[in-house]
Enzyme design. Structure first.
Site, PDB file in Angstrom:
ATOM      1  N   LYS A 162      14.481 -84.112   6.617  1.00 25.76           N
ATOM      2  CA  LYS A 162      13.183 -84.796   6.656  1.00 25.76           C
ATOM      3  C   LYS A 162      13.369 -86.294   6.422  1.00 25.76           C
ATOM      4  O   LYS A 162      13.751 -86.711   5.325  1.00 25.76           O
ATOM      5  CB  LYS A 162      12.221 -84.257   5.598  1.00 25.76           C
ATOM      6  CG  LYS A 162      10.807 -84.770   5.894  1.00 25.76           C
ATOM      7  CD  LYS A 162       9.863 -84.696   4.733  1.00 25.76           C
ATOM      8  CE  LYS A 162       9.887 -85.910   3.856  1.00 25.76           C
ATOM      9  NZ  LYS A 162       9.347 -87.144   4.458  1.00 25.76           N
TER      10      LYS A 162
ATOM     11  N   GLU B  45      20.920 -88.374  -5.073  1.00 26.03           N
ATOM     12  CA  GLU B  45      21.280 -89.802  -5.098  1.00 26.03           C
ATOM     13  C   GLU B  45      19.997 -90.559  -5.396  1.00 26.03           C
ATOM     14  O   GLU B  45      19.106 -90.609  -4.561  1.00 26.03           O
ATOM     15  CB  GLU B  45      21.835 -90.247  -3.744  1.00 26.03           C
ATOM     16  CG  GLU B  45      23.040 -89.472  -3.258  1.00 26.03           C
ATOM     17  CD  GLU B  45      24.330 -89.930  -3.904  1.00 26.03           C
ATOM     18  OE1 GLU B  45      24.313 -90.885  -4.703  1.00 26.03           O
ATOM     19  OE2 GLU B  45      25.362 -89.305  -3.626  1.00 26.03           O
TER      20      GLU B  45
ATOM     21  N   GLU C  50      13.708-100.390 -11.827  1.00 29.25           N
ATOM     22  CA  GLU C  50      14.114-100.737 -10.469  1.00 29.25           C
ATOM     23  C   GLU C  50      12.924-101.343  -9.740  1.00 29.25           C
ATOM     24  O   GLU C  50      11.850-100.752  -9.692  1.00 29.25           O
ATOM     25  CB  GLU C  50      14.559 -99.454  -9.771  1.00 29.25           C
ATOM     26  CG  GLU C  50      15.148 -99.694  -8.420  1.00 29.25           C
ATOM     27  CD  GLU C  50      15.575 -98.400  -7.757  1.00 29.25           C
ATOM     28  OE1 GLU C  50      14.813 -97.417  -7.836  1.00 29.25           O
ATOM     29  OE2 GLU C  50      16.663 -98.377  -7.168  1.00 29.25           O
TER      30      GLU C  50
ATOM     31  N   CYS D 247      19.532 -99.047  -3.271  1.00 31.59           N
ATOM     32  CA  CYS D 247      19.605 -98.364  -4.565  1.00 31.59           C
ATOM     33  C   CYS D 247      20.688 -98.959  -5.452  1.00 31.59           C
ATOM     34  O   CYS D 247      20.540 -99.021  -6.667  1.00 31.59           O
ATOM     35  CB  CYS D 247      19.867 -96.884  -4.350  1.00 31.59           C
ATOM     36  SG  CYS D 247      21.205 -96.619  -3.200  1.00 31.59           S
TER      37      CYS D 247
END
Ligand code: NAD
Length: 494
Positions: free
Chosen positions: A183, A257, A388, A291
């Site tokens: 997906k 991840e 983040e 990331c």
């Protein structure tokens, strides 16, 4: 000083975007059974690019069945060398259609064509080439003499490197003999749908790769489907935690991840100009939607002023604008939602007392834009040093000693990557041994290679992608012992 450049747009004519797309199931594009549709837009202009199907639970079931059937009938029983041929074919098709893929990626994602053309797409091809080579050498992957595939893999990916994340997921899964249902993220489905076409062009047996577009709900239905053997997810830590809970206690193997808040550590003996380039590449590459971005700059106090002056001068020369222009360095923020998150956290940074600086630049009137920004006077307690931001925003902190640098670098719930800038090899090794991060770059940043395992510690997730380690996440060790000739009457099971 910056130079004036004439616009140098890459032609859009190379891509053929259809008005609407269905789901890729069992080797065909099909209409959803119980889903709806959504629009994908160009983040640089807000232009609607296409209408894309939303897969509902019945579609997820149909795709998992197609993957199961392909697994049992063709893919897991095929001689490994034949599997490798398909992967080589896909890799070559990606190279042949590289320009088309790069333009489509930049249109749908907002990233500069220079990056999609020179980084994303070449790495996609490299991942398929690398894993194609593994297909008939699995006995050397460190999983016993005859490792087995796991079965059907459910794979969910984010929007920051749409086709590259697809390659990181699909290439090792297929090389190891698994079939997949993938997906893509809701804001960047188009290159995955073009990849479906490439699977057809490569004559990949139907059902080996299935692509389901949709929102988070589609992803959830997919990872929770009872007939899935392996879950591979890249995305936010919050969703990763929910997935970890949903697979706990099931037979499903999972790799996650997740996010990061990497420290990029610059010592006073580092070559300043190179470090500046590395800092820019670390946090402003791909609009900071990375990331492993070097979002926390830790600079040794004695060189902080000189480095920051140099960095600001460099940032003032970055060109922000049309992602399809070959001179563009910084493209658009991927979505209105992400832009809001970046704005909100940056406002918090100011409210908490950090000092904000942005390069002066004109923002286009349409689309989602945020200028390269840095914050000084940041303390470790500030939210912009801990959370983040996933955008072009750098938080700058200082340190005096190597021990302090290590302590500050590791003071984060994440542990995906880190960078060290110094001329001393011994210091690089000393730091690398102490930094709690899956990847430590020395005098460089954001370098990727399919042969090198990538992944994190702590809230950055678990498992590795790339290299032999990444491959092993799609294999089950064989319990069979290496075959040796046993003299009759000895060595049998007692
Ligand atoms: P997200 O977690 O919201 O979405 C990622 C994907 O998961 C999308 O396809 C989404 O539709 C799907 N999803 C959403 N809810 C789900 C659910 N409950 N179950 C299953 N799937 C679901 O993340 P995002 O905001 O789109 O992406 C940005 C995040 O991804 C950042 O935090 C970033 O650090 C992380 N990321 C990590 C890596 C890595 O390799 N470690 C790489 C890229 C991005």
């Amino acid at each position: 000083m910056s130079f004036e450049y004439a616009p140098a747009p890459e032609s859009r004519a190379v891509v053929d975007i259809k008005p609407s797309y269905g789901l890729f199931v069992g080797g065909e594009m099909v209409d959803p059974v119980d889903g709806g549709s959504f629009k994908t837009v160009s983040p640089a202009t807000e232009e609607v690019l296409a209408e894309v199907a939303v897969a509902g639970p019945a579609d997820v079931d149909r795709a998992v069945k197609a993957a199961r059937s392909a697994y049992e009938r063709t893919w897991s029983t095929m001689p490994p060398r034949e599997r490798g041929k398909y992967l080589f074919r896909i890799a070559r098709l990606v190279q042949e259609r590289a320009r088309e893929l790069a333009v489509l990626e930049s249109l749908d994602n907002g990233k500069p064509i220079r990056e999609s053309r020179d980084v994303d797409i070449p790495l996609v091809a490299a991942h398929f080439f690398y894993h194609a080579g593994w297909a008939d050498k699995l006995a050397y992957a460190g999983m016993g003499p005859d490792p087995r595939p796991l079965g059907v893999a459910a794979q969910v990916i984010p929007w920051n490197f749409p086709l590259l994340m697809l390659a990181w997921k699909i290439a090792p899964a297929l090389a190891a003999g698994n079939t997949v249902v993938l997906k893509p993220a809701e804001t960047t489905p188009l290159t995955a749908l073009l990849f479906a076409e490439i699977c057809g062009q490569a004559d990949l047996p139907p059902g080996v790769v299935n692509i389901l577009t949709g929102m988070g709900e589609t992803g959830r239905a997919l990872v929770e489907h009872p007939d899935v053997d392996k879950v591979a997810f890249t995305g936010s830590t919050a969703v990763g935690k929910a997935i970890a809970r949903s697979v706990a206690g099931t037979r499903k193997k999972a790799t996650l991840e997740l996010g990061g808040k990497a420290a990029n550590v610059v010592f006073d003996d580092a070559p300043i100009d190179q470090a500046v380039e590395g800092i820019v590449n670390g946090i402003f590459f791909n609009q900071g939607h990375v990331c492993c971005a070097g979002s926390r700059l830790l600079v040794q106090e004695s060189v902080a002023d000189a480095l920051l002056d140099s960095l600001k001068r460099r940032l003032a020369t970055l060109r922000m604008g049309d992602p399809l222009d070959k001179n563009t360095d910084i493209g658009a923020i991927n979505s209105a939602e992400q832009l809001r998150k970046i704005r909100d956290l940056s406002d918090v940074g100011e409210a908490e007392g950090a000092e904000r600086w942005s390069a002066a630049c004109d923002l286009p009137s349409k689309g989602f834009w945020f200028p390269p920004t840095l914050f000084t006077g940041v303390s470790q307690a500030h939210r912009i040093a801990r959370e983040e931001i996933f955008g072009p925003v750098l938080s700058v902190l200082t340190f005096r000693t190597p021990a302090e640098a290590v302590e500050k670098a590791n003071n984060t719930p994440f542990g995906l990557s880190a960078g060290v800038w110094t001329e001393k090899g011994s210091r690089i090794l000393w730091m690398a041994n102490r930094l709690r991060a899956g990847v430590v770059w020395a005098n460089t940043f954001n370098r990727f290679d399919p042969t090198s395992p990538f992944g994190g510690y702590k809230e950055s997730g678990y498992g590795r992608e790339g290299g032999r380690h990444g491959l092993s996440a799609y294999l089950e060790a064989s319990d069979e012992q290496p075959r040796t000739t046993q003299p009759a009457g000895r060595g049998g099971a007692q």
